[in-house]
Design a protein around this motif. Sequence first.
Motif, PDB file in Angstrom:
ATOM      1  N   GLY A   1      -5.565 -13.757   3.292  1.00  0.00           N
ATOM      2  CA  GLY A   1      -6.254 -12.595   3.806  1.00  0.00           C
ATOM      3  C   GLY A   1      -7.161 -12.016   2.751  1.00  0.00           C
ATOM      4  N   SER A   2      -7.095 -10.703   2.630  1.00  0.00           N
ATOM      5  CA  SER A   2      -7.918 -10.043   1.615  1.00  0.00           C
ATOM      6  C   SER A   2      -7.215  -8.807   1.083  1.00  0.00           C
ATOM      7  CB  SER A   2      -9.281  -9.680   2.188  1.00  0.00           C
ATOM      8  OG  SER A   2      -9.155  -8.707   3.205  1.00  0.00           O
ATOM      9  N   PHE A   3      -7.594  -8.445  -0.135  1.00  0.00           N
ATOM     10  CA  PHE A   3      -7.037  -7.289  -0.829  1.00  0.00           C
ATOM     11  C   PHE A   3      -8.215  -6.559  -1.456  1.00  0.00           C
ATOM     12  CE2 PHE A   3      -4.972  -5.140  -4.394  1.00  0.00           C
ATOM     13  CZ  PHE A   3      -3.810  -4.658  -3.802  1.00  0.00           C
ATOM     14  N   SER A   4      -8.560  -5.381  -0.918  1.00  0.00           N
ATOM     15  CA  SER A   4      -9.760  -4.666  -1.349  1.00  0.00           C
ATOM     16  C   SER A   4      -9.531  -3.851  -2.617  1.00  0.00           C
ATOM     17  CB  SER A   4     -10.241  -3.736  -0.232  1.00  0.00           C
ATOM     18  OG  SER A   4     -10.642  -4.486   0.880  1.00  0.00           O
ATOM     19  N   TRP A   5     -10.639  -3.383  -3.180  1.00  0.00           N
ATOM     20  CA  TRP A   5     -10.606  -2.641  -4.440  1.00  0.00           C
ATOM     21  C   TRP A   5      -9.884  -1.307  -4.280  1.00  0.00           C
ATOM     22  CZ3 TRP A   5     -13.111   2.081  -4.895  1.00  0.00           C
ATOM     23  CH2 TRP A   5     -13.985   2.411  -3.879  1.00  0.00           C
ATOM     24  N   ASN A   6      -9.382  -0.818  -5.400  1.00  0.00           N
ATOM     25  CA  ASN A   6      -8.707   0.470  -5.490  1.00  0.00           C
ATOM     26  C   ASN A   6      -7.436   0.535  -4.631  1.00  0.00           C
ATOM     27  OD1 ASN A   6      -8.549   2.965  -6.759  1.00  0.00           O
ATOM     28  ND2 ASN A   6      -9.583   4.029  -5.097  1.00  0.00           N
ATOM     29  N   SER A   7      -6.822  -0.586  -4.355  1.00  0.00           N
ATOM     30  CA  SER A   7      -5.562  -0.649  -3.614  1.00  0.00           C
ATOM     31  C   SER A   7      -4.457  -1.093  -4.565  1.00  0.00           C
ATOM     32  CB  SER A   7      -5.671  -1.627  -2.449  1.00  0.00           C
ATOM     33  OG  SER A   7      -6.574  -1.137  -1.491  1.00  0.00           O
ATOM     34  N   SER A   8      -3.206  -0.751  -4.212  1.00  0.00           N
ATOM     35  CA  SER A   8      -2.103  -1.137  -5.091  1.00  0.00           C
ATOM     36  C   SER A   8      -0.847  -1.417  -4.280  1.00  0.00           C
ATOM     37  CB  SER A   8      -1.810  -0.029  -6.106  1.00  0.00           C
ATOM     38  OG  SER A   8      -1.362   1.143  -5.456  1.00  0.00           O
ATOM     39  N   ILE A   9      -0.052  -2.349  -4.809  1.00  0.00           N
ATOM     40  CA  ILE A   9       1.271  -2.638  -4.274  1.00  0.00           C
ATOM     41  C   ILE A   9       2.234  -2.510  -5.445  1.00  0.00           C
ATOM     42  CG2 ILE A   9       2.779  -4.310  -3.154  1.00  0.00           C
ATOM     43  CD1 ILE A   9       0.330  -5.617  -1.931  1.00  0.00           C
ATOM     44  N   ASP A  10       3.165  -1.551  -5.351  1.00  0.00           N
ATOM     45  CA  ASP A  10       4.093  -1.252  -6.436  1.00  0.00           C
ATOM     46  C   ASP A  10       5.360  -2.097  -6.300  1.00  0.00           C
ATOM     47  OD1 ASP A  10       5.484  -0.099  -8.526  1.00  0.00           O
ATOM     48  OD2 ASP A  10       5.915   1.764  -7.447  1.00  0.00           O
ATOM     49  N   ARG A  11       5.422  -3.165  -7.056  1.00  0.00           N
ATOM     50  CA  ARG A  11       6.583  -4.067  -7.094  1.00  0.00           C
ATOM     51  C   ARG A  11       7.116  -4.402  -5.701  1.00  0.00           C
ATOM     52  NH1 ARG A  11      10.014  -1.321 -11.736  1.00  0.00           N
ATOM     53  NH2 ARG A  11      11.571  -1.663 -10.156  1.00  0.00           N
ATOM     54  N   PRO A  12       6.378  -5.234  -4.966  1.00  0.00           N
ATOM     55  CA  PRO A  12       6.811  -5.574  -3.604  1.00  0.00           C
ATOM     56  C   PRO A  12       8.128  -6.347  -3.598  1.00  0.00           C
ATOM     57  CG  PRO A  12       5.046  -7.035  -4.298  1.00  0.00           C
ATOM     58  CD  PRO A  12       5.200  -5.996  -5.372  1.00  0.00           C
ATOM     59  N   LEU A  13       8.895  -6.171  -2.527  1.00  0.00           N
ATOM     60  CA  LEU A  13      10.113  -6.947  -2.336  1.00  0.00           C
ATOM     61  C   LEU A  13       9.740  -8.383  -2.015  1.00  0.00           C
ATOM     62  CD1 LEU A  13      13.201  -7.100  -1.972  1.00  0.00           C
ATOM     63  CD2 LEU A  13      12.850  -6.459   0.412  1.00  0.00           C
ATOM     64  N   ARG A  14       8.747  -8.531  -1.102  1.00  0.00           N
ATOM     65  CA  ARG A  14       8.342  -9.864  -0.678  1.00  0.00           C
ATOM     66  C   ARG A  14       7.035  -9.774   0.098  1.00  0.00           C
ATOM     67  NH1 ARG A  14      12.621 -14.019   2.034  1.00  0.00           N
ATOM     68  NH2 ARG A  14      11.190 -15.746   2.233  1.00  0.00           N
ATOM     69  N   ILE A  15       6.220 -10.833   0.013  1.00  0.00           N
ATOM     70  CA  ILE A  15       5.004 -10.942   0.813  1.00  0.00           C
ATOM     71  C   ILE A  15       4.974 -12.358   1.374  1.00  0.00           C
ATOM     72  CG2 ILE A  15       2.493 -10.882   0.847  1.00  0.00           C
ATOM     73  CD1 ILE A  15       2.626  -8.878  -1.461  1.00  0.00           C
ATOM     74  N   ILE A  21      -2.749 -11.439   6.099  1.00  0.00           N
ATOM     75  CA  ILE A  21      -2.615 -10.026   5.760  1.00  0.00           C
ATOM     76  C   ILE A  21      -3.924  -9.529   5.156  1.00  0.00           C
ATOM     77  CG2 ILE A  21      -1.373  -8.343   4.353  1.00  0.00           C
ATOM     78  CD1 ILE A  21       1.065 -10.231   4.479  1.00  0.00           C
ATOM     79  N   VAL A  22      -4.428  -8.406   5.696  1.00  0.00           N
ATOM     80  CA  VAL A  22      -5.664  -7.792   5.206  1.00  0.00           C
ATOM     81  C   VAL A  22      -5.338  -6.379   4.751  1.00  0.00           C
ATOM     82  CG1 VAL A  22      -7.979  -7.031   5.828  1.00  0.00           C
ATOM     83  CG2 VAL A  22      -7.090  -9.177   6.756  1.00  0.00           C
ATOM     84  N   ILE A  23      -5.683  -6.070   3.503  1.00  0.00           N
ATOM     85  CA  ILE A  23      -5.430  -4.746   2.944  1.00  0.00           C
ATOM     86  C   ILE A  23      -6.769  -4.125   2.570  1.00  0.00           C
ATOM     87  CG2 ILE A  23      -4.338  -3.479   1.059  1.00  0.00           C
ATOM     88  CD1 ILE A  23      -2.144  -5.637   1.094  1.00  0.00           C
ATOM     89  N   GLY A  24      -7.049  -2.960   3.157  1.00  0.00           N
ATOM     90  CA  GLY A  24      -8.330  -2.275   2.960  1.00  0.00           C
ATOM     91  C   GLY A  24      -8.429  -1.555   1.626  1.00  0.00           C
ATOM     92  N   LYS A  25      -9.509  -0.763   1.489  1.00  0.00           N
ATOM     93  CA  LYS A  25      -9.794  -0.015   0.265  1.00  0.00           C
ATOM     94  C   LYS A  25      -8.891   1.209   0.151  1.00  0.00           C
ATOM     95  CE  LYS A  25     -14.280  -0.591   1.490  1.00  0.00           C
ATOM     96  NZ  LYS A  25     -15.584  -0.071   1.734  1.00  0.00           N
ATOM     97  N   GLY A  26      -8.443   1.493  -1.065  1.00  0.00           N
ATOM     98  CA  GLY A  26      -7.683   2.698  -1.333  1.00  0.00           C
ATOM     99  C   GLY A  26      -6.305   2.735  -0.687  1.00  0.00           C
ATOM    100  N   VAL A  27      -5.727   1.582  -0.415  1.00  0.00           N
ATOM    101  CA  VAL A  27      -4.400   1.500   0.197  1.00  0.00           C
ATOM    102  C   VAL A  27      -3.340   1.571  -0.906  1.00  0.00           C
ATOM    103  CG1 VAL A  27      -2.816  -0.035   1.444  1.00  0.00           C
ATOM    104  CG2 VAL A  27      -5.187   0.190   2.194  1.00  0.00           C
ATOM    105  N   SER A  28      -2.266   2.301  -0.638  1.00  0.00           N
ATOM    106  CA  SER A  28      -1.152   2.396  -1.578  1.00  0.00           C
ATOM    107  C   SER A  28       0.126   1.968  -0.868  1.00  0.00           C
ATOM    108  CB  SER A  28      -1.013   3.833  -2.087  1.00  0.00           C
ATOM    109  OG  SER A  28       0.071   3.934  -2.975  1.00  0.00           O
TER     110      SER A  28
END
Length: 73
Positions: A1-15, A21-28
């Motif tokens: 998918g894609s992961f846009s700028w200014n987004s973050s994933i804090d220690r994911p359990l699993r992906i 999966i598409v993650i937009g801008k500024g996603v937390s």
Amino acid sequence: GSFSWNSSIDRPLRIDGGKNIVIGKGVSIKYRTWLASSPVTTGGDSSSLIIEDGCVLGHFNHIYATKSIIFGS
């Protein structure tokens, strides 16, 4: 998918199924979240998990798209 700028994933359990999966801008996405996208339903041939710009997902979420899930901005 894609992961846009200014987004973050804090220690994911699993992906799982990252290409769907598409993650937009500024996603937390907070600590220990499990994101998955896999067509496991009967007759399913595709799936998608879309998290649009500016969304915030809290701690300890399990989100599993077997067809389509969209979190709007």
